[in-house]
Write an enzyme that holds these catalytic residues in place. Structure first.
Site, PDB file in Angstrom:
ATOM      1  N   ALA A  34       0.820  -1.014  -0.228  1.00 17.96           N
ATOM      2  CA  ALA A  34      -0.073   0.071   0.128  1.00 17.96           C
ATOM      3  C   ALA A  34       0.826   1.266  -0.021  1.00 17.96           C
ATOM      4  O   ALA A  34       0.467   2.331  -0.283  1.00 17.96           O
ATOM      5  CB  ALA A  34      -0.880  -0.084   1.302  1.00 17.96           C
ATOM      6  N   LYS A  79      -3.125   4.957  -3.626  1.00 20.51           N
ATOM      7  CA  LYS A  79      -4.280   4.254  -3.976  1.00 20.51           C
ATOM      8  C   LYS A  79      -5.117   3.807  -2.988  1.00 20.51           C
ATOM      9  O   LYS A  79      -6.292   3.876  -3.139  1.00 20.51           O
ATOM     10  CB  LYS A  79      -4.002   2.847  -4.792  1.00 20.51           C
ATOM     11  CG  LYS A  79      -3.026   3.368  -6.177  1.00 20.51           C
ATOM     12  CD  LYS A  79      -2.411   2.044  -6.650  1.00 20.51           C
ATOM     13  CE  LYS A  79      -1.569   2.310  -7.960  1.00 20.51           C
ATOM     14  NZ  LYS A  79      -0.348   2.792  -7.726  1.00 20.51           N
ATOM     15  N   ARG A  82       8.528   4.143   4.140  1.00 18.12           N
ATOM     16  CA  ARG A  82       7.322   4.184   3.109  1.00 18.12           C
ATOM     17  C   ARG A  82       5.728   4.267   4.058  1.00 18.12           C
ATOM     18  O   ARG A  82       4.973   4.960   3.710  1.00 18.12           O
ATOM     19  CB  ARG A  82       7.024   3.317   1.872  1.00 18.12           C
ATOM     20  CG  ARG A  82       8.219   3.544   1.096  1.00 18.12           C
ATOM     21  CD  ARG A  82       8.288   2.374   0.051  1.00 18.12           C
ATOM     22  NE  ARG A  82       7.134   2.069  -0.942  1.00 18.12           N
ATOM     23  CZ  ARG A  82       6.883   2.713  -2.020  1.00 18.12           C
ATOM     24  NH1 ARG A  82       7.526   3.665  -2.296  1.00 18.12           N
ATOM     25  NH2 ARG A  82       5.762   2.372  -2.428  1.00 18.12           N
ATOM     26  N   ASP A 137       5.443  -8.003   6.156  1.00 23.58           N
ATOM     27  CA  ASP A 137       5.423  -8.528   4.949  1.00 23.58           C
ATOM     28  C   ASP A 137       3.900  -8.932   4.447  1.00 23.58           C
ATOM     29  O   ASP A 137       3.321  -9.650   5.200  1.00 23.58           O
ATOM     30  CB  ASP A 137       6.413  -9.807   5.106  1.00 23.58           C
ATOM     31  CG  ASP A 137       6.488 -10.524   4.086  1.00 23.58           C
ATOM     32  OD1 ASP A 137       5.876 -10.600   2.507  1.00 23.58           O
ATOM     33  OD2 ASP A 137       7.840 -11.201   3.770  1.00 23.58           O
ATOM     34  N   ASP A 159      -1.309  -3.857  -6.159  1.00 24.03           N
ATOM     35  CA  ASP A 159      -0.361  -3.156  -6.783  1.00 24.03           C
ATOM     36  C   ASP A 159       1.126  -3.644  -6.487  1.00 24.03           C
ATOM     37  O   ASP A 159       1.740  -3.060  -5.862  1.00 24.03           O
ATOM     38  CB  ASP A 159      -0.538  -1.525  -6.546  1.00 24.03           C
ATOM     39  CG  ASP A 159       0.318  -0.825  -7.438  1.00 24.03           C
ATOM     40  OD1 ASP A 159       1.010   0.169  -7.051  1.00 24.03           O
ATOM     41  OD2 ASP A 159       0.254  -0.900  -8.951  1.00 24.03           O
ATOM     42  N   ARG A 166      11.386 -10.560  -8.475  1.00 22.40           N
ATOM     43  CA  ARG A 166      10.229  -9.856  -8.589  1.00 22.40           C
ATOM     44  C   ARG A 166       8.995 -10.876  -8.725  1.00 22.40           C
ATOM     45  O   ARG A 166       8.059 -10.704  -8.070  1.00 22.40           O
ATOM     46  CB  ARG A 166      10.334  -8.643  -9.551  1.00 22.40           C
ATOM     47  CG  ARG A 166      11.011  -7.603  -8.974  1.00 22.40           C
ATOM     48  CD  ARG A 166      10.374  -6.824  -7.691  1.00 22.40           C
ATOM     49  NE  ARG A 166      11.294  -5.788  -7.249  1.00 22.40           N
ATOM     50  CZ  ARG A 166      11.220  -5.299  -6.019  1.00 22.40           C
ATOM     51  NH1 ARG A 166      10.253  -5.817  -5.083  1.00 22.40           N
ATOM     52  NH2 ARG A 166      11.884  -4.221  -5.631  1.00 22.40           N
ATOM     53  N   CYS A 211       3.621  -1.133 -12.417  1.00 23.53           N
ATOM     54  CA  CYS A 211       4.154  -0.033 -13.311  1.00 23.53           C
ATOM     55  C   CYS A 211       5.238  -0.576 -13.867  1.00 23.53           C
ATOM     56  O   CYS A 211       6.377   0.027 -14.036  1.00 23.53           O
ATOM     57  CB  CYS A 211       4.530   0.864 -12.305  1.00 23.53           C
ATOM     58  SG  CYS A 211       5.709   0.603 -11.097  1.00 23.53           S
TER      59      CYS A 211
END
Lengths: 315, 181
Positions: A132, A137, A160, A182, A199, A225, A251
């Protein structure tokens, strides 16, 4: 077994890569996706400077904010969404405006405004945002539901999460719970949700205009990833109620992180792709060799790069 | 008093005690009799004990989620309890300012800009104030448009607010991000 395509670059790929500071294989991968348009894409990325804001309609109307900012000398242009504007001229830094400090808007690219719209969150639904922070978002979901949904936001990053907390306070939103953890561990709480937004943390090819370090991504990063994304997709599946909706977005342009992951969700997790979902007037491109998913390219949609898919857990 | 202890990070979520609730309500009433009722409607207050006591304001529907998840943060960080006092946060101040009827100072346009840059304001910067303000009172500082800018300490001479010393202002949101860089 995760297979990342790492093609042999052509001479043209090497030339383009060298001119703009990219890993040649990245250019070759993009050529695989869009052919000769790759030069247009790279040039569009180098030139991309667009700035968008999302009006926080929990605090102010779009019309009123537009008037306020224009009185200060900003020039705004409307978009397909009545509460999102492009900022064409800034007499000073947007983030230091009184209106920003008062939480009247959030600076957010148009491509990032899409996923919560696809989620179609409703008041009183329970919604999980699985990666998040810093909360662009998540706070949009809160806004769409007029502050009435039950939103849980998870992110592993301390820094973050601190940003997210500041954003939630600045925007004045009281229906978000923030968990620093996590995302893969969230299943252990034993709670199920109506909807999940994933996301996913990704290689970020689509945000090169904001982060030039993404020009030289290594093969290993793609592999790690995809592993993480699939773990998070498994979590999303577990944590959804039967019939629940998942919006998966990234993205990046990388097909292994996008279409291949959707294939994974369909074939391994038995999720249903909602290939007829309304995408508003955004007009994205189709997926790479896959229908019913969407892509934003900087040279076509004139936004940061992104990928979107809507999935449902069977009843 | 039930506490929800997260052992790994020593974060304890609990409801305010009766005494803490009284302290908070009293602070809200300082800005107007109806402020507690209007600000708190539809919300629950929680105290997060870390090395300090943060008060959070959360939509009532999410109360159960706090008990389950013992989160990093929840809803709005409303303020902080320190000893027998309660200090509103900027987010808390924004909510309170919407309903406040007392202890407010309104600045003009230039004064508003000075204030959100962390400065004290005085003289022509100050447009208007509530008559109940006394010397050294903590006040809500409003912009020329009546919007919350922060908290200040009022300096009053001959019934006039001649200066407001900046305690905290909304410019902090920007300055704190810059400090992180």
């Amino acid at each position: 077994m995760i297979k990342i395509i790492w093609p042999n670059p052509s001479k043209e790929d090497y030339d383009l890569a060298s001119k703009y500071g990219y890993t040649p294989q990245l250019i070759a991968r993009w050529r695989m996706l869009i052919g000769d348009e790759v030069k247009d894409l790279v040039e569009a990325i180098e030139k991309y400077r667009r700035v968008f804001i999302r009006v926080n309609t929990l605090k102010i109307s779009p019309k009123k904010l537009k008037r306020r900012l224009e009185e200060e000398g900003f020039l705004l242009r409307e978009t397909f969404l009545e509460y999102a504007f492009e900022v064409l001229r800034s007499p000073y830094a947007l983030s230091s405006s009184k209106e920003h400090l008062l939480g009247y808007f959030y600076i957010q690219d148009l491509s990032s405004i899409i996923p919560p719209l696809l989620l179609d969150p409703k008041p009183h639904e329970s919604i999980l945002d699985l990666a998040a922070a810093p909360g662009g978002k998540t706070t949009h979901i809160a806004q769409i539901t007029e502050g009435k949904a039950k939103i849980v936001a998870v992110d592993i990053s301390r820094k973050r999460m601190a940003s997210m907390r500041s954003n939630v306070n600045r925007l004045g939103i009281s229906n978000i719970i923030m968990i620093r953890a996590d995302g893969r561990k969230i299943v252990s709480y034993g709670v199920k949700f109506d909807k999940v937004l994933l996301d996913a943390p990704c290689t970020g090819e689509g945000v090169i205009p904001r982060d030039h370090s993404r020009k030289t991504i290594r093969l290993k990063e793609y592999e790690s990833r995809v592993r993480l994304q699939r773990d998070l997709l498994r979590v999303a599946y577990e944590i959804l109620k039967p019939g629940g909706l998942l919006v998966y977005s990234t993205c990046t342009y990388s097909p292994e992180e996008n279409e291949e992951n959707i294939k994974f969700a369909i074939e391994e997790l038995n999720m249903e792709l909602m290939d007829d979902w309304p995408i508003y007037d955004f007009r994205p491109s189709n997926g790479y060799n896959m229908k019913g998913v969407w892509r934003a390219y900087t040279h076509r949609q004139n936004t940061l790069g992104a990928f979107y898919a809507v999935l449902r857990k069977p009843e | 008093m039930q506490s929800l202890e997260n052992q790994s990070s020593k974060r304890i979520w609990r409801r305010p005690t009766k005494r803490e609730g009284e302290i908070i309500i009293s602070k809200l009433e300082y800005f107007g009799e109806d402020v507690p009722k209007k600000v708190l409607v539809g919300h629950d207050m929680y105290v997060l004990e870390i090395f300090r006591r943060e008060v959070h304001l959360v939509k009532r529907e999410l109360s159960k989620a706090i008990e389950v998840f013992k989160p990093y943060s929840a809803g709005i960080t409303f303020g902080e309890l320190k000893g027998r006092t309660f200090m509103l946060s900027l987010a808390g101040g924004y909510l309170v300012a919407r309903y406040a009827t007392r202890k407010r100072v309104m600045l003009d346009k230039e004064g508003s800009i000075k204030f959100i840059y962390g400065k004290d304001v005085e003289g022509p910067d100050i447009d208007d104030w509530d008559e109940d303000i006394e010397d050294n009172d903590v006040v809500i500082v409003l912009s020329d448009k009546g919007e919350f800018l922060g908290f200040g300490k009022a300096i009053v001479r001959n019934l006039r607010v001649i200066k407001v010393e900046n305690i905290v202002d909304i410019g902090w949101y920007l300055r704190s991000e810059m400090n992180e860089i």
